[in-house]
Design an enzyme around this catalytic site. Structure first.
Site, short mmCIF file in Angstrom:
data_model
loop_
_atom_site.label_atom_id
_atom_site.label_comp_id
_atom_site.label_asym_id
_atom_site.label_seq_id
_atom_site.Cartn_x
_atom_site.Cartn_y
_atom_site.Cartn_z
N ASP A 30 0.87 -1.16 0.00
CA ASP A 30 0.00 0.00 0.00
C ASP A 30 0.92 1.22 0.00
OD1 ASP A 30 -2.21 1.71 0.31
OD2 ASP A 30 -2.07 1.60 2.50
N ASP A 65 -1.98 -0.84 5.81
CA ASP A 65 -2.27 -0.38 7.17
C ASP A 65 -3.75 -0.44 7.48
OD1 ASP A 65 -2.63 1.73 5.32
OD2 ASP A 65 -2.53 3.21 6.92
#
Length: 205
Positions: free
Chosen positions: A8, A171
């Site tokens: 990410d 996350d």
């Protein structure tokens, strides 16, 4: 054996500061920015920008019509850019090392403003994001958003990746669980966390 490592972007490779982006947008006159922006999934017109439904031009016109203000592209670039708090060089140096043995990619819920900021030579050490990784999978270009399982399947298809040999870091807990649901090995990390030791434990077996 891991062959592909997918990161990410916000929160994993760069540190996020959504409160700063909200503050900047409110200062421009987007008074309800705090209800539209989220570290993981946007709402309203910002979601439509991030999932590729709206172009930047359509997005800007929608904001002008809604808030009766003549926002410029540069103003919105500055405001949305507030999301990025810090760019830790050591993480990108780690990507370089990983590329010697693995394909390294980014899969991000993002918008054209962020891409304009990061995929430019002024990003980090005169190097655009696309030169730090092998491939960028951006939600606004794929017209899909995490945590929908379809975005992971499309990434696997486009990248000719096998789920069982792909490691994904995010996350967002929901994004990690969605990746696992399609067979990807996924790792949850915190915004700003140094994840190098965790990755090494997995890739070194």
């Amino acid at each position: 054996m891991i062959k592909d490592i997918v990161f990410d972007f916000g929160g994993v490779l760069v540190d996020l500061a959504p409160d700063e982006a909200i503050r900047r947008l409110i200062s421009l006159g987007i008074r309800d920015a705090n209800t539209l922006l989220d570290p993981y999934l946007q709402r309203g017109v910002f979601k439509l920008l991030e999932d590729g439904t709206l172009t930047t031009e359509e997005f800007e016109q929608e904001l002008r019509d809604t808030y009766k203000k003549e926002f410029t592209h540069e103003q919105l670039l500055w405001a949305i850019g507030g999301f990025i708090k810090g760019i830790p060089l050591y993480k990108f140096e780690t990507l370089r090392k990983l590329q010697k043995e693995f394909r390294v990619s980014v899969l991000s819920n993002t918008n054209p403003y962020i891409l304009e900021m990061v995929d430019t030579p002024s990003f980090l050490n005169n190097t655009p994001l696309s030169q730090w990784v092998d491939k960028i999978y951006a939600s606004c270009q794929m017209r899909l958003l995490k945590p929908a399982p379809e975005i992971y399947r499309e990434m696997l298809k486009q990248g000719d990746m096998e789920p069982s040999t792909t490691l994904f870091l995010d996350d967002g807990w929901a994004n990690v669980e969605a990746a696992k649901s399609v067979g990807i090995r996924a790792l949850h990390v915190l915004n700003g966390e140094d994840w190098r030791e965790k990755v090494n434990k997995i890739i070194l077996g």
